[in-house]
Design an enzyme around this catalytic site. Sequence first.
Site, PDB file in Angstrom:
ATOM      1  N   GLN A 199      43.846 141.521  -2.567  1.00 59.21           N
ATOM      2  CA  GLN A 199      44.501 140.728  -1.523  1.00 59.21           C
ATOM      3  C   GLN A 199      45.790 141.394  -1.049  1.00 59.21           C
ATOM      4  OE1 GLN A 199      46.188 137.045  -2.918  1.00 59.21           O
ATOM      5  NE2 GLN A 199      46.046 136.058  -0.922  1.00 59.21           N
ATOM      6  N   GLY A 200      45.822 141.815   0.201  1.00 54.84           N
ATOM      7  CA  GLY A 200      47.016 142.461   0.759  1.00 54.84           C
ATOM      8  C   GLY A 200      47.775 141.531   1.673  1.00 54.84           C
ATOM      9  N   TYR A 201      48.347 140.493   1.094  1.00 52.22           N
ATOM     10  CA  TYR A 201      49.175 139.564   1.880  1.00 52.22           C
ATOM     11  C   TYR A 201      50.657 139.937   1.731  1.00 52.22           C
ATOM     12  CZ  TYR A 201      45.800 135.890   3.228  1.00 52.22           C
ATOM     13  OH  TYR A 201      44.792 135.167   3.807  1.00 52.22           O
ATOM     14  N   SER A 202      51.154 139.887   0.470  1.00 56.55           N
ATOM     15  CA  SER A 202      52.598 140.000   0.242  1.00 56.55           C
ATOM     16  C   SER A 202      53.134 141.393   0.539  1.00 56.55           C
ATOM     17  CB  SER A 202      52.925 139.671  -1.213  1.00 56.55           C
ATOM     18  OG  SER A 202      52.447 138.396  -1.535  1.00 56.55           O
ATOM     19  N   GLU A 258      42.366 129.727  -2.071  1.00 56.57           N
ATOM     20  CA  GLU A 258      43.034 130.412  -3.185  1.00 56.57           C
ATOM     21  C   GLU A 258      43.417 129.409  -4.268  1.00 56.57           C
ATOM     22  OE1 GLU A 258      46.184 133.048  -2.017  1.00 56.57           O
ATOM     23  OE2 GLU A 258      46.883 133.357  -4.062  1.00 56.57           O
ATOM     24  N   SER A 316      54.908 129.823  -4.789  1.00 57.97           N
ATOM     25  CA  SER A 316      55.801 129.596  -5.937  1.00 57.97           C
ATOM     26  C   SER A 316      56.060 128.094  -6.134  1.00 57.97           C
ATOM     27  CB  SER A 316      57.120 130.338  -5.749  1.00 57.97           C
ATOM     28  OG  SER A 316      57.862 129.692  -4.747  1.00 57.97           O
ATOM     29  N   ASN A 317      56.447 127.733  -7.348  1.00 56.18           N
ATOM     30  CA  ASN A 317      56.639 126.309  -7.653  1.00 56.18           C
ATOM     31  C   ASN A 317      57.774 125.683  -6.847  1.00 56.18           C
ATOM     32  OD1 ASN A 317      54.501 126.547  -9.332  1.00 56.18           O
ATOM     33  ND2 ASN A 317      55.554 125.924 -11.207  1.00 56.18           N
ATOM     34  N   GLU A 318      58.777 126.499  -6.491  1.00 56.37           N
ATOM     35  CA  GLU A 318      59.854 125.942  -5.655  1.00 56.37           C
ATOM     36  C   GLU A 318      59.290 125.517  -4.299  1.00 56.37           C
ATOM     37  OE1 GLU A 318      60.131 128.886  -7.202  1.00 56.37           O
ATOM     38  OE2 GLU A 318      61.612 128.418  -8.731  1.00 56.37           O
TER      39      GLU A 318
HETATM   40  C1  FAD Z   1      51.640 138.530 -10.997  1.00 57.20           C
HETATM   41  C2  FAD Z   1      51.605 138.351  -9.503  1.00 57.20           C
HETATM   42  C3  FAD Z   1      50.439 138.632  -8.826  1.00 57.20           C
HETATM   43  C4  FAD Z   1      50.395 138.527  -7.432  1.00 57.20           C
HETATM   44  N1  FAD Z   1      49.249 138.896  -6.778  1.00 57.20           N
HETATM   45  C5  FAD Z   1      49.256 138.980  -5.429  1.00 57.20           C
HETATM   46  C6  FAD Z   1      48.146 139.566  -4.732  1.00 57.20           C
HETATM   47  O1  FAD Z   1      47.149 139.960  -5.345  1.00 57.20           O
HETATM   48  N2  FAD Z   1      48.212 139.683  -3.393  1.00 57.20           N
HETATM   49  C7  FAD Z   1      49.286 139.234  -2.680  1.00 57.20           C
HETATM   50  O2  FAD Z   1      49.259 139.352  -1.455  1.00 57.20           O
HETATM   51  N3  FAD Z   1      50.362 138.673  -3.303  1.00 57.20           N
HETATM   52  C8  FAD Z   1      50.372 138.549  -4.655  1.00 57.20           C
HETATM   53  N4  FAD Z   1      51.466 138.019  -5.323  1.00 57.20           N
HETATM   54  C9  FAD Z   1      52.647 137.652  -4.533  1.00 57.20           C
HETATM   55  C10 FAD Z   1      53.009 136.179  -4.593  1.00 57.20           C
HETATM   56  O3  FAD Z   1      52.176 135.442  -3.756  1.00 57.20           O
HETATM   57  C11 FAD Z   1      54.498 136.103  -4.188  1.00 57.20           C
HETATM   58  O4  FAD Z   1      55.234 136.665  -5.261  1.00 57.20           O
HETATM   59  C12 FAD Z   1      54.975 134.702  -3.926  1.00 57.20           C
HETATM   60  O5  FAD Z   1      54.408 134.243  -2.714  1.00 57.20           O
HETATM   61  C13 FAD Z   1      56.501 134.605  -3.840  1.00 57.20           C
HETATM   62  O6  FAD Z   1      57.018 135.503  -2.897  1.00 57.20           O
HETATM   63  P1  FAD Z   1      58.183 136.552  -3.245  1.00 57.20           P
HETATM   64  O7  FAD Z   1      57.805 137.215  -4.541  1.00 57.20           O
HETATM   65  O8  FAD Z   1      58.378 137.405  -2.031  1.00 57.20           O
HETATM   66  O9  FAD Z   1      59.455 135.677  -3.519  1.00 57.20           O
HETATM   67  P2  FAD Z   1      60.472 135.132  -2.425  1.00 57.20           P
HETATM   68  O10 FAD Z   1      59.728 134.494  -1.315  1.00 57.20           O
HETATM   69  O11 FAD Z   1      61.449 136.217  -2.105  1.00 57.20           O
HETATM   70  O12 FAD Z   1      61.189 134.001  -3.239  1.00 57.20           O
HETATM   71  C14 FAD Z   1      62.179 134.267  -4.246  1.00 57.20           C
HETATM   72  C15 FAD Z   1      62.548 132.925  -4.876  1.00 57.20           C
HETATM   73  O13 FAD Z   1      63.105 132.040  -3.881  1.00 57.20           O
HETATM   74  C16 FAD Z   1      62.345 130.848  -3.831  1.00 57.20           C
HETATM   75  N5  FAD Z   1      62.250 130.366  -2.438  1.00 57.20           N
HETATM   76  C17 FAD Z   1      61.880 131.099  -1.354  1.00 57.20           C
HETATM   77  N6  FAD Z   1      61.852 130.322  -0.256  1.00 57.20           N
HETATM   78  C18 FAD Z   1      62.201 129.070  -0.656  1.00 57.20           C
HETATM   79  C19 FAD Z   1      62.332 127.823   0.003  1.00 57.20           C
HETATM   80  N7  FAD Z   1      62.104 127.684   1.306  1.00 57.20           N
HETATM   81  N8  FAD Z   1      62.708 126.747  -0.747  1.00 57.20           N
HETATM   82  C20 FAD Z   1      62.944 126.849  -2.074  1.00 57.20           C
HETATM   83  N9  FAD Z   1      62.828 128.015  -2.752  1.00 57.20           N
HETATM   84  C21 FAD Z   1      62.463 129.099  -2.062  1.00 57.20           C
HETATM   85  C22 FAD Z   1      60.984 131.226  -4.379  1.00 57.20           C
HETATM   86  O14 FAD Z   1      60.269 130.125  -4.848  1.00 57.20           O
HETATM   87  C23 FAD Z   1      61.353 132.193  -5.474  1.00 57.20           C
HETATM   88  O15 FAD Z   1      61.747 131.525  -6.641  1.00 57.20           O
HETATM   89  C24 FAD Z   1      51.526 138.086  -6.716  1.00 57.20           C
HETATM   90  C25 FAD Z   1      52.708 137.761  -7.415  1.00 57.20           C
HETATM   91  C26 FAD Z   1      52.751 137.909  -8.787  1.00 57.20           C
HETATM   92  C27 FAD Z   1      54.046 137.605  -9.496  1.00 57.20           C
END
Ligand code: FAD
Length: 398
Positions: A126-129, A244, A383-385
């Site tokens: 999955q190439g989303y992030s 998902e 994320s849980n937040e």
């Molecule tokens: C082990 C692992 C596997 C993963 N696998 C994949 C994958 O296969 N493909 C893929 O595309 N992605 C993948 N991900 C990415 C995952 O979906 C993202 O890490 C997730 O969406 C959070 O984005 P971020 O890491 O950019 O954190 P950020 O968005 O930068 O957030 C940082 C912190 O701020 C909080 N935050 C951000 N915005 C808000 C808000 N509006 N209100 C309150 N809190 C907020 C977040 O909850 C977090 O605690 C994976 C992540 C992990 C850790």
Amino acid sequence: MDMSFSPDDQAFRAEVRQFLQDRLPKRLSEKVRLQQELTKAEIEEWHAVLNEKGWLAGNWPREFGGAGWTAIQRHIFDEESALASAPRVLPFGIAMLGPVLQKFGSKEQQDRFLPRILNGQDWWCQGYSEPGAGSDLASVKTTAVRDGDDYIVNGQKTWTTLGQHANWIFCLVRTDPTAKAQEGISFLLIDMTSPGITVRPIVLLDGTPEVNEVFFDDVRVPAENLVGEENKGWTYAKYLLTHERTNIAGVGFATAGLAALKRIARAQQAHGKPLIENPLFAARLAEIEIDLMAMATTNLRMLAQAAAGQVPGAESSMLKLKGTQIRQAINDLTRRAVGPWALAFPSEAVEGANDHLPPGPPEAAAATRAYLNNRKLSIYGGSNEIQRGIIAKSLLGL
Ligand SMILES: Cc1cc2nc3c(=O)[nH]c(=O)nc-3n(C[C@H](O)[C@H](O)[C@H](O)COP(=O)(O)OP(=O)(O)OC[C@H]3O[C@@H](n4cnc5c(N)ncnc54)[C@H](O)[C@@H]3O)c2cc1C
């Protein structure tokens, strides 16, 4: 609302249980039970067993080669699989891309890609992030510029789970940099063996390279690999995200984890008595078990609503939040329960060399590994937040 299982559902549960007893190799279930890393070949081996039975894609309609199960049957299969320590079915092709292609893909794309997902020819990731586009996914920056019959892709994806094994990646790419954030995104299928793609491992806290960075440097992608319409990718991306979150509560995983924790706590001694009899420990255990029972009931309530034709909404955020909190709480208490054994964090426990397990209860060997690895549960899949934000807005009207 009827939350009991029908006689048909109970018969299905018995069939799943029998199948797992007959066909799940002990070697694989032992590795899963001991939280050891499965190899690519072992994951593919289990997929092949399920595919032979027609059970690999429980969520797909029969016309596409799926099992066409109801939400309740899928829940039963997931629960029994977790309790039997079966490897989980990888979600990327089956739970994520499959439904998108079935709804929005062309006939050619369906005919080409869906059978290859089932028979194991393709491994999708999955190439989303991207760096800077996780929770705020609409700000993806990887570009795809049309050049004749191709798109030229440049940019970077990150956190790509098991991308080191994948030969295909589905990506969100920006095709119109001038449009509003959500409106200039497309959904593109990219062959990972294309020139210009570099995959670099990211090592997680537990020492495993489970995720990756993926770089695109002038990668040529045939335009026929665009899913649906150009610049409409956000719609497909959101549709995929609803899939998902299947089995998001993880009731089976938590139930199996709790049973393992109880086994360990019965075997461990604290002040001359089994740890499970220690009042403080017992209280912590009871708290988790009560939370799990409440979540399992909520999960059943949602399944009953789904069976009655209602689409789950923000309630799935509750399941994501509680489900991951409970599993992390089980991991944390297991790590504490194994006491000094938790300090040893041997690579054998991760790599699954069964004959070199370190001393201590067998399930303790990977307790720290599971604790560290599962920090991810509260981050990925939204994320849980973010889930708390959805609950506050949509369910509580705050
Ligand atoms: C082990 C692992 C596997 C993963 N696998 C994949 C994958 O296969 N493909 C893929 O595309 N992605 C993948 N991900 C990415 C995952 O979906 C993202 O890490 C997730 O969406 C959070 O984005 P971020 O890491 O950019 O954190 P950020 O968005 O930068 O957030 C940082 C912190 O701020 C909080 N935050 C951000 N915005 C808000 C808000 N509006 N209100 C309150 N809190 C907020 C977040 O909850 C977090 O605690 C994976 C992540 C992990 C850790």
